[in-house]
Design a protein around this motif. Structure first.
Motif, mmCIF file in Angstrom:
data_model
loop_
_atom_site.group_PDB
_atom_site.id
_atom_site.type_symbol
_atom_site.label_atom_id
_atom_site.label_comp_id
_atom_site.label_asym_id
_atom_site.label_seq_id
_atom_site.Cartn_x
_atom_site.Cartn_y
_atom_site.Cartn_z
ATOM 1 N N GLU A 679 0.833 -1.202 0.000
ATOM 2 C CA GLU A 679 0.000 0.000 0.000
ATOM 3 C C GLU A 679 0.868 1.252 0.000
ATOM 4 O O GLU A 679 0.553 2.240 -0.675
ATOM 5 N N ASP A 683 1.214 3.970 -3.406
ATOM 6 C CA ASP A 683 0.922 5.398 -3.237
ATOM 7 C C ASP A 683 2.137 6.283 -3.461
ATOM 8 O O ASP A 683 2.047 7.508 -3.344
ATOM 9 N N ARG A 692 4.598 0.380 -10.449
ATOM 10 C CA ARG A 692 3.439 0.679 -9.618
ATOM 11 C C ARG A 692 2.240 -0.180 -10.041
ATOM 12 O O ARG A 692 1.453 -0.638 -9.215
ATOM 13 N N ARG A 696 0.260 -2.817 -7.765
ATOM 14 C CA ARG A 696 -1.183 -2.668 -7.557
ATOM 15 C C ARG A 696 -1.889 -4.003 -7.815
ATOM 16 O O ARG A 696 -2.821 -4.379 -7.087
#
Length: 717
Positions: A679, A683, A692, A696
């Protein structure tokens, strides 16, 4: 190896020995043994060392003098038969092969105790020993407070003496009725011993980690500095012996004037090099001239330095006096960026450091190879070779366990291993250090220095290997040195003692390695070394068979760990731990089955441990964030295969969607930590887009697993 035997001397007409018959008549003896020193039957002390081939075994003899005179000929006749008869009589629980010499020696005290007991009660011949006498002897044994093992040895000594009765003259035989109606020690003592159980205590992880850490430091960091002073120390120590002990004084051809010139030359050189005069603590603690060491440097008697001209030269030299008698080799090794010692190595500590370096090499070799102590101590120069094709370090040597003679008994000279040990580079480095440390053939000789004092201390064993008892003492001294060094330098790296108070005997390394491999493959100091060595070197390359014995140790430890893990798993299930995933029902079934099937199970051999590890009920393997309830028919990962190696899952190749996966609350806790970490990464605006996106996707997958686990959790009643 050419085997020699004692010169043949005819026995009496009935085949029994007489006074001049060699004690080792039918035993191979070490090549080069002088026949004049061999014991004969008429001697009261029998020297058995010529029949021992292991390099680390101490001098061994049997002393018949304490045995009562009336029973002494009987004892000698019986023991002579044990040593020389190649086909022992059959008796339940007794080996059918000829006893090894050391087995005869270890059983001798129990035989002597029985004969002394008979003599105290006025029984001077074995034929007069009746069942009532043996019952009284057994009763006295049970009241003696001896350990169960000691009691078993005493009982066995009597049973073996009876079993050999037909090989002895009529006057040396126990009556024909078997002692205690033929019952063995297990039946007589009332509790069965677990045969085959390995009772060698492991070395605690905290102790062995630090011990290996410091051993590797000696081998890899300090060795060059210690080897550099070794020859200088040997030369000077030999001079000190000559100066003190040569009969008739020190025969030196130098005139007083020539010696005075040598002294002045030494003083000029010391001034030029910025060196100090050798010193030692004086009565008030301040350093005073160490005249004995100065005499070593000049190879002269100490009193020569007291002559007026020489004393004046010393007084007017202007040289300061050091706080110790330092050797000349510089200190170069560093520890954490700083020199490992602030001063040169002193004469008084050089021998100690040389011995510590040799001891450190033994720790590295014995622990990281898995070799038995006797096998490691018998290693010789040139024993390690590198197979460039296979990329493996191979260590060659002799073995005694499993080496049998034509009668099926232990082959005293052992035999060369058909397959070498597969070792790691650190073991090869330790062997290389030993080959630089001295010029002997054996890597671990009794003494590292050729002096008359060392020869006397070796008690005639010069050139042979150190014994395991001596090595245990050297390991203790090594640990004490490390602890003192840490205290003096402010390092928080001392070697913790074994909480049980046990000494670190060499035999404990092999058992500890097996434990460490199974329990802590990613442990502290030796984690990567042990893991890579055992998984790739030992399990696959250590002879590739079970002949070495080490895979048995490994299987035994794996069995213990498996049962402990599954017992803990059952306890957690009973406490309400939730399990999810496609293999959850099978996981629960297997864990409960283990308790029913294996509770109270006693293993009598490590071979049983290997066989039990193949049981499907035990095929539960912990991975990272998952548990593999292994079924090879459903597995999506690569499977281990090959002779003598059971098929196992590859936990580094675990595939999502595999039907063998189950997840416990403990596994989910690991995944929750991964979710929290992902997490933060998802971000991160500075993270590259493709990365990323991958994170995810992984986050979504793990979150779904966690949610499914929580969703399927049964509600509390």
């Amino acid at each position: 190896m050419t085997i020699e035997y004692a010169p043949t001397v005819l026995a009496t007409a009935d085949g029994q020995p007489h006074a001049g018959t060699p004690v080792l008549l039918n035993r191979p003896i070490r090549p080069g043994t002088d026949s004049a020193v061999l014991s004969v039957f008429g001697d009261d002390r029998w020297e058995l060392t010529p029949a021992l081939f292991e390099e680390h075994v101490a001098a061994t003899s049997l002393n018949f003098a304490p045995i009562p005179a009336a029973l002494r000929p009987t004892a000698k006749n019986y023991v002579w038969q044990l040593l020389n008869c190649p086909d022992p009589p059959a008796l339940r629980r007794f080996s059918s092969t000829r006893l090894a010499v050391r087995t005869v020696v270890s059983g001798f005290p129990s035989l002597a105790s029985f004969l002394v007991w008979l003599d105290v009660r006025g029984i001077t011949t074995l034929p007069s020993v009746g069942p009532a006498d043996l019952d009284r002897y057994l009763s006295d044994l049970l009241d003696s407070g001896l350990s169960r093992d000691a009691l078993g040895d005493r009982i066995t000594a009597v049973r073996r003496l009876w079993a050999w009765r037909e090989r002895l003259p009529a006057g040396d035989r126990l009556p024909a009725t078997p002692p205690w109606r033929g019952e063995d020690s297990d039946a007589l003592l009332g509790r069965k011993r677990r045969r085959g159980e390995n009772r060698t205590p492991r070395i605690p992880p905290s102790t062995v980690d630090r011990l290996l850490l410091w051993s590797l430091r000696f081998v890899e960091d300090f060795a060059d500095d210690i080897i550099a002073v070794r020859d200088e120390y040997a030369t000077l120590s030999a001079r000190s012996f000559t100066a003190r002990h040569r009969h008739g004084g020190h025969h030196d051809p130098r005139t007083p004037e020539q010696f005075h010139a040598d002294l002045r030359t030494l003083l000029r050189n010391m001034t030029h090099d910025g060196r100090e005069l050798p010193g030692k603590p004086g009565p008030d603690g301040a350093p005073v001239l160490d005249r004995q060491h100065l005499a070593r440097l000049l190879n002269c008697p100490t009193h020569w330095l007291g002559r007026r001209a020489n004393a004046a030269a010393l007084d007017t030299s202007g040289l300061p006096i050091a706080d110790a008698a330092y050797l000349s080799a510089p200190v170069t090794a560093r520890l954490d960026g700083s020199l490992w010692r602030q001063h040169l190595i002193a004469f008084g500590e050089a021998e100690q450091l040389v011995r510590h370096l040799s001891t450190a090499c033994f720790v590295v070799i014995a622990y990281l190879s898995g070799a038995r102590p006797g096998e490691a101590l018998a290693l010789r120069r040139g024993c390690v070779r590198h197979d460039a094709t296979a990329g493996l370090w191979l260590m060659h040597g002799r073995k005694w366990k499993g080496a049998t003679d034509e009668y099926g008994g232990k082959k005293p000279e052992g035999e060369e291993r058909t397959d070498p040990w597969v070792v790691v580079r650190q073991v090869a480095d330790a062997v290389s250090v030993l080959e630089r440390l001295h010029e002997r053939d054996l890597l671990f000789p009794t003494t590292l220095f050729d002096t008359r004092i060392a020869d006397a201390l070796a008690r005639g064993r010069l050139g042979k290997a150190r014994t395991t008892q001596v090595l245990a003492t050297h390991i203790d001294r090594f640990i004490s040195w490390v602890d003192t060094y840490c205290a003096n330098t402010g390092r928080d790296e001392r070697i913790p003692p074994d909480p049980s108070g046990r000494k670190i005997y060499p035999v404990r390394f092999r058992r500890t390695l097996a434990w460490h491999i199974v329990r802590r493959p990613r442990g502290l100091v030796a984690g990567a070394i042990q893991y890579d060595h055992v998984r790739l070197g030992v399990t696959l390359g250590y002879s590739g068979t079970y002949a070495s014995g080490f895979p048995d140790e490994h299987a035994f430890e794996t069995w213990l760990l498996t049962l402990e893990q599954l017992t803990d798993a059952e306890h957690r299930l009973r406490e309400g731990e939730h399990v999810s995933g496609p293999a959850a029902p099978t996981y629960t079934q297997r864990v409960h089955q283990v308790s029913r099937q294996f509770a109270g199970r006693v293993l009598t051999s490590t071979r049983q441990a290997r066989d039990l590890l193949d049981n499907p009920a035990l095929q539960i393997h912990k991975g990272k964030g998952m548990t593999c309830v292994f079924d090879p028919a459903k597995a999506k990962c690569r499977l281990g295969s090959g002779e003598n190696i059971r098929r196992t899952p590859d936990l580094t190749d675990c595939q999502p969607g595999c039907q063998n996966i189950a997840r416990t609350d403990r596994d989910i806790a690991v995944l929750r930590d991964q979710v929290a970490e992902l997490e933060g990464l998802v971000d991160d605006p500075l993270s590259p887009g493709p990365r990323r996106e991958r994170e995810r996707h992984e986050l979504a997958r793990l979150t779904q697993i966690v949610d499914d686990h929580d969703r399927t959790r049964p509600e509390a009643p």
